[in-house]
Scaffold this active site. Sequence first.
Site, PDB file in Angstrom:
ATOM      1  N   HIS A   1     119.172  41.761  -1.742  1.00  0.00           N
ATOM      2  CA  HIS A   1     119.202  41.303  -3.126  1.00  0.00           C
ATOM      3  C   HIS A   1     118.753  42.400  -4.096  1.00  0.00           C
ATOM      4  CE1 HIS A   1     114.773  40.932  -3.342  1.00  0.00           C
ATOM      5  NE2 HIS A   1     114.864  40.503  -2.093  1.00  0.00           N
ATOM      6  N   ASP A   2     119.425  42.458  -5.232  1.00  0.00           N
ATOM      7  CA  ASP A   2     119.079  43.351  -6.346  1.00  0.00           C
ATOM      8  C   ASP A   2     119.262  44.828  -6.016  1.00  0.00           C
ATOM      9  OD1 ASP A   2     117.979  41.250  -8.246  1.00  0.00           O
ATOM     10  OD2 ASP A   2     116.648  40.962  -6.532  1.00  0.00           O
TER      11      ASP A   2
ATOM     12  N   GLY B   1     115.023  44.707  -0.652  1.00  0.00           N
ATOM     13  CA  GLY B   1     115.503  44.419  -1.999  1.00  0.00           C
ATOM     14  C   GLY B   1     115.230  45.547  -2.975  1.00  0.00           C
TER      15      GLY B   1
END
Length: 284
Positions: A127-128, A145
Amino acid sequence: MDAGLRAAEIHPSSIVADGARIGRGVRIGPWCSIGPDVVIEDGVQLIANVIIDGTTRIGQGVVCYPFTTVGMAPQDLKYRGEPTRCVIGAGTVIRENVTIHRGTATGSGLTQVGDNCLIMANSHVAHDCTLGNGVIIVNNVVMGGHVTIGDHARIMGSAALHQFVRIGRAALVGGVCGVEADVIPYGSVLGNRARLVGLHWIWLKRNGVQSDEMHRLRRAFRALYPRSMDDESTAFSLRLAAVRAEYGGDAKVDEILAFIEAPSRRGLVRVAGGGAGLIESDGV
């Protein structure tokens, strides 16, 4: 839209939710699942058993191999189903068993892979994360992340990137490296815990960097990371200022200096063996 592209071909075993937008020339093979907030642009190929979910956009000409998942919920215990996004750039190839998760509300809200990337089998983009254009991720790479990877970087097999690490443009991360800190643009790191061993000379040569610029880069690098322990005793901030004074104005040197001075959650990766382990051959 390319007028020469045919209508999408969707295998009858695949499920495309109401609301999904599918471009022309898209080929969706057997046993795929496409969520309602997905946009698939022209010419994409989903070979088989591909799952795309969330608010996700797949760029033109992307190819997803079997058992890839794109845009699924992040592996973050703070995530509560917020409407975050995932974007895959045009021409990117995603090989078997790759997982790419959408962003989080506590992060940037976006996981993004650039154009013309290659993500090889069994890798994970968390994520991200943000990957630039032309990035190559070799088999079994995992990243936490919020990782940022610059254009044309190469991450070799089974490397592990700590969350919030930055990998500079055209940097090389060796196989089975644990990368806990930032890697400068054009830097090359090796080791169980990654250590800076030089610059990515092979990429520089293959991408048209001339001999005089290569030598200038090498001198600037040596000034920042000297082989001599006596020279290394000089404070890094002073070496940084000296390199700026002597080599400032060279685009690639300026890029390295800007990267070093940018805000960082992880700091810079250490140099191998206090400078003694630097590798600076490759014909430079």
